[in-house]
Design a protein around this motif. Structure first.
Motif, mmCIF file in Angstrom:
data_model
loop_
_atom_site.group_PDB
_atom_site.id
_atom_site.type_symbol
_atom_site.label_atom_id
_atom_site.label_comp_id
_atom_site.label_asym_id
_atom_site.label_seq_id
_atom_site.Cartn_x
_atom_site.Cartn_y
_atom_site.Cartn_z
ATOM 1 N N ILE A 24 1.158 21.693 -4.395
ATOM 2 C CA ILE A 24 0.944 20.861 -3.216
ATOM 3 C C ILE A 24 0.222 19.564 -3.564
ATOM 4 O O ILE A 24 0.324 18.579 -2.827
ATOM 5 C CB ILE A 24 0.152 21.659 -2.150
ATOM 6 C CG1 ILE A 24 0.884 22.962 -1.851
ATOM 7 C CG2 ILE A 24 -0.016 20.881 -0.860
ATOM 8 C CD1 ILE A 24 0.152 23.863 -0.895
ATOM 9 N N GLY A 25 -0.488 19.545 -4.689
ATOM 10 C CA GLY A 25 -1.260 18.353 -5.044
ATOM 11 C C GLY A 25 -0.448 17.072 -5.112
ATOM 12 O O GLY A 25 -0.819 16.060 -4.493
ATOM 13 N N PRO A 26 0.690 17.025 -5.822
ATOM 14 C CA PRO A 26 1.477 15.764 -5.866
ATOM 15 C C PRO A 26 1.958 15.317 -4.490
ATOM 16 O O PRO A 26 1.957 14.111 -4.196
ATOM 17 C CB PRO A 26 2.648 16.133 -6.779
ATOM 18 C CG PRO A 26 2.134 17.247 -7.623
ATOM 19 C CD PRO A 26 1.225 18.023 -6.745
ATOM 20 N N SER A 27 2.356 16.244 -3.654
ATOM 21 C CA SER A 27 2.832 15.860 -2.315
ATOM 22 C C SER A 27 1.707 15.249 -1.499
ATOM 23 O O SER A 27 1.894 14.218 -0.808
ATOM 24 C CB SER A 27 3.393 17.084 -1.583
ATOM 25 O OG SER A 27 4.462 17.649 -2.322
ATOM 26 N N ILE A 28 0.541 15.852 -1.549
ATOM 27 C CA ILE A 28 -0.595 15.289 -0.813
ATOM 28 C C ILE A 28 -0.955 13.912 -1.340
ATOM 29 O O ILE A 28 -1.278 12.987 -0.573
ATOM 30 C CB ILE A 28 -1.795 16.260 -0.901
ATOM 31 C CG1 ILE A 28 -1.475 17.579 -0.186
ATOM 32 C CG2 ILE A 28 -3.046 15.643 -0.307
ATOM 33 C CD1 ILE A 28 -2.555 18.624 -0.309
ATOM 34 N N TYR A 29 -0.872 13.738 -2.660
ATOM 35 C CA TYR A 29 -1.192 12.431 -3.241
ATOM 36 C C TYR A 29 -0.190 11.368 -2.781
ATOM 37 O O TYR A 29 -0.578 10.246 -2.401
ATOM 38 C CB TYR A 29 -1.185 12.548 -4.766
ATOM 39 C CG TYR A 29 -1.431 11.236 -5.466
ATOM 40 C CD1 TYR A 29 -2.706 10.692 -5.534
ATOM 41 C CD2 TYR A 29 -0.376 10.537 -6.055
ATOM 42 C CE1 TYR A 29 -2.929 9.488 -6.168
ATOM 43 C CE2 TYR A 29 -0.587 9.343 -6.696
ATOM 44 C CZ TYR A 29 -1.858 8.795 -6.754
ATOM 45 O OH TYR A 29 -2.075 7.598 -7.378
ATOM 46 N N ASN A 30 1.124 11.694 -2.773
ATOM 47 C CA ASN A 30 2.133 10.740 -2.323
ATOM 48 C C ASN A 30 1.968 10.383 -0.848
ATOM 49 O O ASN A 30 2.108 9.224 -0.439
ATOM 50 C CB ASN A 30 3.527 11.312 -2.561
ATOM 51 C CG ASN A 30 3.842 11.418 -4.056
ATOM 52 O OD1 ASN A 30 3.351 10.636 -4.857
ATOM 53 N ND2 ASN A 30 4.686 12.390 -4.424
ATOM 54 N N ILE A 31 1.654 11.398 -0.028
ATOM 55 C CA ILE A 31 1.473 11.122 1.404
ATOM 56 C C ILE A 31 0.280 10.200 1.623
ATOM 57 O O ILE A 31 0.327 9.259 2.439
ATOM 58 C CB ILE A 31 1.269 12.460 2.150
ATOM 59 C CG1 ILE A 31 2.584 13.238 2.145
ATOM 60 C CG2 ILE A 31 0.829 12.213 3.608
ATOM 61 C CD1 ILE A 31 2.466 14.668 2.698
ATOM 62 N N SER A 32 -0.802 10.430 0.891
ATOM 63 C CA SER A 32 -1.974 9.568 1.039
ATOM 64 C C SER A 32 -1.686 8.158 0.588
ATOM 65 O O SER A 32 -2.143 7.173 1.188
ATOM 66 C CB SER A 32 -3.151 10.152 0.253
ATOM 67 O OG SER A 32 -2.856 10.185 -1.136
ATOM 68 N N GLN A 33 -0.873 7.980 -0.473
ATOM 69 C CA GLN A 33 -0.525 6.636 -0.940
ATOM 70 C C GLN A 33 0.353 5.915 0.082
ATOM 71 O O GLN A 33 0.179 4.711 0.341
ATOM 72 C CB GLN A 33 0.216 6.747 -2.295
ATOM 73 C CG GLN A 33 -0.669 7.185 -3.447
ATOM 74 C CD GLN A 33 -1.730 6.154 -3.757
ATOM 75 O OE1 GLN A 33 -1.511 4.943 -3.655
ATOM 76 N NE2 GLN A 33 -2.920 6.639 -4.148
ATOM 77 N N ASN A 34 1.299 6.647 0.672
ATOM 78 C CA ASN A 34 2.172 6.035 1.683
ATOM 79 C C ASN A 34 1.386 5.620 2.914
ATOM 80 O O ASN A 34 1.589 4.532 3.495
ATOM 81 C CB ASN A 34 3.290 6.986 2.077
ATOM 82 C CG ASN A 34 4.256 7.227 0.906
ATOM 83 O OD1 ASN A 34 4.428 6.358 0.052
ATOM 84 N ND2 ASN A 34 4.863 8.411 0.866
ATOM 85 N N LEU A 35 0.451 6.473 3.356
ATOM 86 C CA LEU A 35 -0.353 6.129 4.515
ATOM 87 C C LEU A 35 -1.280 4.951 4.198
ATOM 88 O O LEU A 35 -1.502 4.085 5.056
ATOM 89 C CB LEU A 35 -1.192 7.332 4.944
ATOM 90 C CG LEU A 35 -0.407 8.521 5.542
ATOM 91 C CD1 LEU A 35 -1.336 9.682 5.866
ATOM 92 C CD2 LEU A 35 0.330 8.072 6.802
ATOM 93 N N GLY A 36 -1.754 4.862 2.985
ATOM 94 C CA GLY A 36 -2.584 3.735 2.610
ATOM 95 C C GLY A 36 -1.801 2.436 2.553
ATOM 96 O O GLY A 36 -2.290 1.359 2.919
ATOM 97 N N GLY A 37 -0.554 2.541 2.086
ATOM 98 C CA GLY A 37 0.268 1.328 2.055
ATOM 99 C C GLY A 37 0.631 0.820 3.442
ATOM 100 O O GLY A 37 0.745 -0.392 3.691
ATOM 101 N N VAL A 38 0.839 1.763 4.388
ATOM 102 C CA VAL A 38 1.145 1.350 5.754
ATOM 103 C C VAL A 38 -0.053 0.679 6.386
ATOM 104 O O VAL A 38 0.026 -0.332 7.044
ATOM 105 C CB VAL A 38 1.590 2.587 6.588
ATOM 106 C CG1 VAL A 38 1.795 2.185 8.036
ATOM 107 C CG2 VAL A 38 2.893 3.143 6.038
#
Length: 327
Positions: free
Chosen positions: A313-327
């Protein structure tokens, strides 16, 4: 003058400083007065008997025996305090110490003295801890619950430690006796079938088990000595079962007594019972092996599941946090 002393105590020890000093003085007074109160007066009749024995004995060996008796009287000076006055309670404590391997005549006195001494030492340590914690707390001071925990807790722990130690010793000794008992039966069966009597076979087994299982060897050796002294064989075997506290030995004693009463062959009884003890030891080992997976389940889950979740689950959580930060 009194106000200055009170102010000095409050500045150094906090608001509860006076109470702590009074408590420490109370413990000190108890320690001072206990030896005086517990001192046992010597019986005049016993004193007269000692004088008569001293006049009769003239050689060095008798003098040595008198020294031993004086040492005994010093040790038993506080026996009214260090030994339970109830005969049933005294017998229970003595039997438990025997099962733990403490066979001294004064073992009960040493046991209760260790409880008393460690309890007093724990109270002193608790008083020191209360003083230190009060200084660290500052003006707020310690609550009543915290003061009771830090003050009485070490004393209670010191008082209960000998009981915990004896209980652990009893369990360890019983386990050691259970492990060596099937082998002792096999050796006893070989000795009996070779033509030796039961008494001789017990002595031989005790000698052979001395290196591997000293507790069980001591029990067999004591049985042999008591039989030599003329004590009834049935009573000797029953005393052994009580000292060991192991169900296997209790059943073994019952088998020997019944074999003796009914006149059956001891070799046949030993052969059957030794076979049962070997099977029981195998079943006991299989039981421990079957319990092992259940005991390892919790440790396996705690050490395996969290890293697995982090990896999955770690990579998925990291990608979601990066996408939310970019938005």
């Amino acid at each position: 003058m009194i106000d200055q002393i009170n102010e000095l105590i409050t500045q150094n020890l906090g608001p509860q400083g006076g109470l702590m000093i009074v408590g420490l003085l109370g413990v000190l007074l108890i320690l001072i007065t206990l030896p005086i109160l517990l001192q046992k007066q010597e019986d005049p009749l016993e004193k007269l008997k000692k004088q008569q024995r001293a006049q009769v004995s003239e050689d060095g060996q008798a003098a040595k025996l008198r020294a031993g008796s004086n040492k005994k009287s010093k040790l038993e000076k506080y026996s009214t305090f260090l030994e339970p006055q109830d005969a049933e309670e005294f017998s229970a404590v003595k039997l438990k110490l025997l099962q733990a391997g403490y066979r001294s005549k004064n073992a009960v006195q040493y046991y209760h003295f260790s409880q008393f001494a460690l309890g007093i030492v724990g109270l002193i340590i608790g008083g020191i801890l209360v003083i230190l914690k009060t200084n660290q707390a500052g003006d707020e001071g310690l609550t009543t619950q915290a003061m009771a925990m830090w003050g009485v807790g070490p004393g209670a722990a010191g008082y209960m430690f000998p009981k915990y130690w004896v209980t652990r010793r009893v369990d360890t000794r019983k386990e050691a006796i259970e492990q060596g008992f099937p082998d002792s039966l096999d050796m006893m069966l070989v000795c009996v079938e070779a033509g030796q009597s039961l008494d001789q076979s017990i002595i031989r087994v005790a000698r052979e088990l001395q290196a591997g299982f000293p507790d069980l060897a001591w029990e067999y050796e004591l049985v042999a000595h008591e039989m030599k002294a003329g004590k009834a064989k049935e009573q000797v075997l029953r005393d052994m079962s009580e000292r060991c506290g192991v169900q296997d030995i209790t059943s073994f004693v019952t088998v020997l007594i019944q074999s003796q009463q009914f006149g059956t062959s001891i070799a046949d009884a030993l052969r059957v019972y030794a076979s049962e003890m070997r099977d029981k030891r195998v079943m006991r080992a299989e039981e421990k092996a079957n319990k092992l997976p259940t005991k390892m389940t919790l440790a396996t889950m705690m050490l395996t599941v969290p890293p697995l979740l982090v990896i999955l689950i770690g990579p998925s959580i990291y990608n979601i946090s990066q996408n939310l930060g970019g938005v």
